[in-house]
Design a protein around this motif. Sequence first.
Motif, PDB file in Angstrom:
ATOM      1  N   HIS A 199       0.836  -1.186   0.000  1.00  0.00           N
ATOM      2  CA  HIS A 199       0.000   0.000   0.000  1.00  0.00           C
ATOM      3  C   HIS A 199       0.881   1.249   0.000  1.00  0.00           C
ATOM      4  O   HIS A 199       2.032   1.213   0.394  1.00  0.00           O
ATOM      5  CB  HIS A 199      -0.899   0.014   1.236  1.00  0.00           C
ATOM      6  CG  HIS A 199      -1.960  -1.039   1.219  1.00  0.00           C
ATOM      7  ND1 HIS A 199      -3.130  -0.916   0.497  1.00  0.00           N
ATOM      8  CD2 HIS A 199      -2.036  -2.248   1.835  1.00  0.00           C
ATOM      9  CE1 HIS A 199      -3.876  -1.995   0.672  1.00  0.00           C
ATOM     10  NE2 HIS A 199      -3.235  -2.816   1.479  1.00  0.00           N
ATOM     11  N   GLY A 200       0.305   2.355  -0.431  1.00  0.00           N
ATOM     12  CA  GLY A 200       1.006   3.624  -0.287  1.00  0.00           C
ATOM     13  C   GLY A 200       1.272   4.335  -1.593  1.00  0.00           C
ATOM     14  O   GLY A 200       1.676   3.728  -2.587  1.00  0.00           O
ATOM     15  N   GLN A 201       1.051   5.659  -1.596  1.00  0.00           N
ATOM     16  CA  GLN A 201       1.417   6.509  -2.729  1.00  0.00           C
ATOM     17  C   GLN A 201       2.910   6.739  -2.796  1.00  0.00           C
ATOM     18  O   GLN A 201       3.524   6.708  -3.848  1.00  0.00           O
ATOM     19  CB  GLN A 201       0.766   7.887  -2.567  1.00  0.00           C
ATOM     20  CG  GLN A 201      -0.689   8.005  -2.878  1.00  0.00           C
ATOM     21  CD  GLN A 201      -1.131   9.426  -2.597  1.00  0.00           C
ATOM     22  OE1 GLN A 201      -0.981   9.909  -1.480  1.00  0.00           O
ATOM     23  NE2 GLN A 201      -1.654  10.088  -3.593  1.00  0.00           N
ATOM     24  N   GLN A 202       3.504   7.039  -1.636  1.00  0.00           N
ATOM     25  CA  GLN A 202       4.899   7.469  -1.570  1.00  0.00           C
ATOM     26  C   GLN A 202       5.519   6.898  -0.299  1.00  0.00           C
ATOM     27  O   GLN A 202       5.042   7.158   0.801  1.00  0.00           O
ATOM     28  CB  GLN A 202       4.978   8.995  -1.556  1.00  0.00           C
ATOM     29  CG  GLN A 202       6.360   9.568  -1.354  1.00  0.00           C
ATOM     30  CD  GLN A 202       7.247   9.411  -2.586  1.00  0.00           C
ATOM     31  OE1 GLN A 202       6.743   9.175  -3.674  1.00  0.00           O
ATOM     32  NE2 GLN A 202       8.532   9.542  -2.417  1.00  0.00           N
ATOM     33  N   LEU A 203       6.591   6.108  -0.449  1.00  0.00           N
ATOM     34  CA  LEU A 203       7.257   5.479   0.684  1.00  0.00           C
ATOM     35  C   LEU A 203       8.256   6.468   1.279  1.00  0.00           C
ATOM     36  O   LEU A 203       9.164   6.925   0.601  1.00  0.00           O
ATOM     37  CB  LEU A 203       7.948   4.190   0.237  1.00  0.00           C
ATOM     38  CG  LEU A 203       7.014   3.164  -0.425  1.00  0.00           C
ATOM     39  CD1 LEU A 203       7.799   1.938  -0.889  1.00  0.00           C
ATOM     40  CD2 LEU A 203       5.887   2.749   0.530  1.00  0.00           C
ATOM     41  N   LEU A 204       8.098   6.754   2.576  1.00  0.00           N
ATOM     42  CA  LEU A 204       8.830   7.846   3.209  1.00  0.00           C
ATOM     43  C   LEU A 204       9.953   7.402   4.130  1.00  0.00           C
ATOM     44  O   LEU A 204      11.003   8.036   4.176  1.00  0.00           O
ATOM     45  CB  LEU A 204       7.860   8.716   4.014  1.00  0.00           C
ATOM     46  CG  LEU A 204       6.717   9.348   3.227  1.00  0.00           C
ATOM     47  CD1 LEU A 204       5.764  10.067   4.174  1.00  0.00           C
ATOM     48  CD2 LEU A 204       7.252  10.307   2.177  1.00  0.00           C
ATOM     49  N   ALA A 205       9.750   6.347   4.918  1.00  0.00           N
ATOM     50  CA  ALA A 205      10.765   5.945   5.898  1.00  0.00           C
ATOM     51  C   ALA A 205      10.550   4.494   6.302  1.00  0.00           C
ATOM     52  O   ALA A 205       9.409   4.049   6.458  1.00  0.00           O
ATOM     53  CB  ALA A 205      10.691   6.838   7.149  1.00  0.00           C
ATOM     54  N   TRP A 206      11.653   3.772   6.459  1.00  0.00           N
ATOM     55  CA  TRP A 206      11.589   2.409   6.987  1.00  0.00           C
ATOM     56  C   TRP A 206      11.521   2.455   8.510  1.00  0.00           C
ATOM     57  O   TRP A 206      12.299   3.156   9.152  1.00  0.00           O
ATOM     58  CB  TRP A 206      12.827   1.616   6.582  1.00  0.00           C
ATOM     59  CG  TRP A 206      12.891   1.255   5.131  1.00  0.00           C
ATOM     60  CD1 TRP A 206      13.425   1.998   4.124  1.00  0.00           C
ATOM     61  CD2 TRP A 206      12.407   0.051   4.527  1.00  0.00           C
ATOM     62  NE1 TRP A 206      13.307   1.348   2.928  1.00  0.00           N
ATOM     63  CE2 TRP A 206      12.693   0.145   3.139  1.00  0.00           C
ATOM     64  CE3 TRP A 206      11.778  -1.090   5.011  1.00  0.00           C
ATOM     65  CZ2 TRP A 206      12.348  -0.869   2.245  1.00  0.00           C
ATOM     66  CZ3 TRP A 206      11.439  -2.102   4.122  1.00  0.00           C
ATOM     67  CH2 TRP A 206      11.723  -1.983   2.753  1.00  0.00           C
ATOM     68  N   ASP A 214      -2.159  -6.707   4.312  1.00  0.00           N
ATOM     69  CA  ASP A 214      -3.063  -5.646   3.876  1.00  0.00           C
ATOM     70  C   ASP A 214      -3.403  -4.703   5.022  1.00  0.00           C
ATOM     71  O   ASP A 214      -4.103  -3.701   4.812  1.00  0.00           O
ATOM     72  CB  ASP A 214      -4.357  -6.245   3.320  1.00  0.00           C
ATOM     73  CG  ASP A 214      -4.163  -6.845   1.933  1.00  0.00           C
ATOM     74  OD1 ASP A 214      -3.272  -6.354   1.207  1.00  0.00           O
ATOM     75  OD2 ASP A 214      -4.871  -7.804   1.597  1.00  0.00           O
ATOM     76  N   LYS A 215      -2.924  -5.005   6.216  1.00  0.00           N
ATOM     77  CA  LYS A 215      -3.228  -4.160   7.373  1.00  0.00           C
ATOM     78  C   LYS A 215      -2.446  -2.855   7.287  1.00  0.00           C
ATOM     79  O   LYS A 215      -1.242  -2.849   7.049  1.00  0.00           O
ATOM     80  CB  LYS A 215      -2.867  -4.882   8.669  1.00  0.00           C
ATOM     81  CG  LYS A 215      -3.186  -4.062   9.927  1.00  0.00           C
ATOM     82  CD  LYS A 215      -2.793  -4.811  11.182  1.00  0.00           C
ATOM     83  CE  LYS A 215      -3.074  -3.959  12.422  1.00  0.00           C
ATOM     84  NZ  LYS A 215      -2.671  -4.682  13.665  1.00  0.00           N
ATOM     85  N   VAL A 216      -3.138  -1.746   7.456  1.00  0.00           N
ATOM     86  CA  VAL A 216      -2.505  -0.432   7.507  1.00  0.00           C
ATOM     87  C   VAL A 216      -2.969   0.280   8.768  1.00  0.00           C
ATOM     88  O   VAL A 216      -4.098   0.072   9.224  1.00  0.00           O
ATOM     89  CB  VAL A 216      -2.833   0.412   6.254  1.00  0.00           C
ATOM     90  CG1 VAL A 216      -2.243  -0.216   5.009  1.00  0.00           C
ATOM     91  CG2 VAL A 216      -4.327   0.608   6.109  1.00  0.00           C
ATOM     92  N   VAL A 217      -2.098   1.096   9.323  1.00  0.00           N
ATOM     93  CA  VAL A 217      -2.420   1.831  10.543  1.00  0.00           C
ATOM     94  C   VAL A 217      -2.298   3.322  10.260  1.00  0.00           C
ATOM     95  O   VAL A 217      -1.207   3.816   9.964  1.00  0.00           O
ATOM     96  CB  VAL A 217      -1.470   1.445  11.697  1.00  0.00           C
ATOM     97  CG1 VAL A 217      -1.814   2.242  12.957  1.00  0.00           C
ATOM     98  CG2 VAL A 217      -1.522  -0.055  11.969  1.00  0.00           C
ATOM     99  N   PRO A 218      -3.388   4.080  10.327  1.00  0.00           N
ATOM    100  CA  PRO A 218      -3.296   5.532  10.140  1.00  0.00           C
ATOM    101  C   PRO A 218      -2.483   6.165  11.265  1.00  0.00           C
ATOM    102  O   PRO A 218      -2.709   5.885  12.440  1.00  0.00           O
ATOM    103  CB  PRO A 218      -4.758   5.991  10.185  1.00  0.00           C
ATOM    104  CG  PRO A 218      -5.571   4.753   9.967  1.00  0.00           C
ATOM    105  CD  PRO A 218      -4.774   3.633  10.529  1.00  0.00           C
ATOM    106  N   LEU A 219      -1.545   7.031  10.904  1.00  0.00           N
ATOM    107  CA  LEU A 219      -0.715   7.711  11.896  1.00  0.00           C
ATOM    108  C   LEU A 219      -1.100   9.172  12.082  1.00  0.00           C
ATOM    109  O   LEU A 219      -0.882   9.740  13.156  1.00  0.00           O
ATOM    110  CB  LEU A 219       0.758   7.620  11.502  1.00  0.00           C
ATOM    111  CG  LEU A 219       1.362   6.218  11.424  1.00  0.00           C
ATOM    112  CD1 LEU A 219       2.811   6.304  10.941  1.00  0.00           C
ATOM    113  CD2 LEU A 219       1.289   5.521  12.767  1.00  0.00           C
ATOM    114  N   SER A 220      -1.611   9.802  11.035  1.00  0.00           N
ATOM    115  CA  SER A 220      -1.987  11.221  11.102  1.00  0.00           C
ATOM    116  C   SER A 220      -3.334  11.407  10.431  1.00  0.00           C
ATOM    117  O   SER A 220      -3.885  10.485   9.820  1.00  0.00           O
ATOM    118  CB  SER A 220      -0.942  12.092  10.388  1.00  0.00           C
ATOM    119  OG  SER A 220      -1.071  11.982   8.977  1.00  0.00           O
TER     120      SER A 220
END
Length: 406
Positions: free
Chosen positions: A343-350, A380-386
């Motif tokens: 998932h994700g538009q843009q990968l920012l940090a590991w 497929d699990k994602v966790v919203p951070l903001s």
Amino acid sequence: MNVDELVRESLREQAGEQRPLGPDFADQVLAGRRRRRARGFAAVAAATAAVVAVAVGVPLLDSGKDDGTRLASEMNRSDIIAHPDQTPPRDLIAAGDVALAAYFTYSTDKQTKDRGVLRRTYWLLDQETGKYVKAAKWSVLDVAPGMRTAAVLEDDLPAKRIGLLDLYTGKVERWIPVDRGVASVEFSEDGSKLLATTYDENPDLLYRADYDSDGDGKNNDWMPRYGETSRTGFYVVDVDSGETSWSRVSGVTDDMNVRQDFEFSDDATRVWAGLSTEPGIQYFDLRGNKAGPPAGEMYRRGSVVAGLSPDGKLVAGDFAGTDKTTASEILDARTGRRLHKVHGQQLLAWVDDKRLIAWDIEPGTNEFHNRLMLITIGSDKVVPLSGFRKGNDGAGGRWTPVFAER
């Protein structure tokens, strides 16, 4: 989308224009990428943080008080600290050993009728309260591993000194003078070195376009002068001693932007800068000579912020979604072969070898109505951070994260 297009779209956004789907651009182009490759081992994070503490002469864990105060960046290391209802965030966001150390918004400072400057306004994590507080008017900022020190440049670029800011006291502990003006700063992975890109003039200058660049019927857009850059080279700074070494990088080409900052390779034996044409990235040795990439970085993407995984086996790849769904690819660092689609538009940090922080949207919504998400390879699990960013300029709710190891 190439880097020229990213810059162009980012500046249109300041006029409130909605743009086609693409990776987030502000980190990539406008501020010097904040490429914090998060290490998932507390021992490594503690060791690198200790290096920085010795280097700048300020305590890392001891607040100077006897009241048992703990730094916000040291709390709940094993937990996910999320605030999906906050945008911009007010309280600490973190996952594992990676935290949102700061964020910034941007605006156009119109100096004359036809000339302006792109300005950044930073909010830094307050180490006592765990809240983000508006900072002094720094033009560019990067946060060291351990989150006790930031490298800062003053308001007018190019700057003739680099400040080492104590993030606990809010005071600049030391200034490092430079003979040539610098307009970006970045810590190495271990915090022992700084990389500063030199320019002859401010790379954030904007000019009123003499054409309707965004199709609103008005010639009211502010753009850089494409094909013109005053970049001259880079400094490598030893943080402990303050010693500096400057290297000239000659040659200005059509595949460079006005602001084209250098960044360290993961092992700090090379520096690199993005290009708007293939291969999209160019490496240099520390003397300013063109060089090949270090081992493991052959398939790094100049436009993808996350870079290599902590173990060096994986590399964050490009956008791999469609016009209806978002996704990004994870590549084998040795072969460049796609191993995973996440998932994700843009990968920012590991965060560790399996988890990353990314920008992503809710399916069916505006492509710039995105938020920070924690994603996991193979799940497929994602966790919203903001909370979700809005789709226009900084004043309208768009903000850019600065991550650091804590």
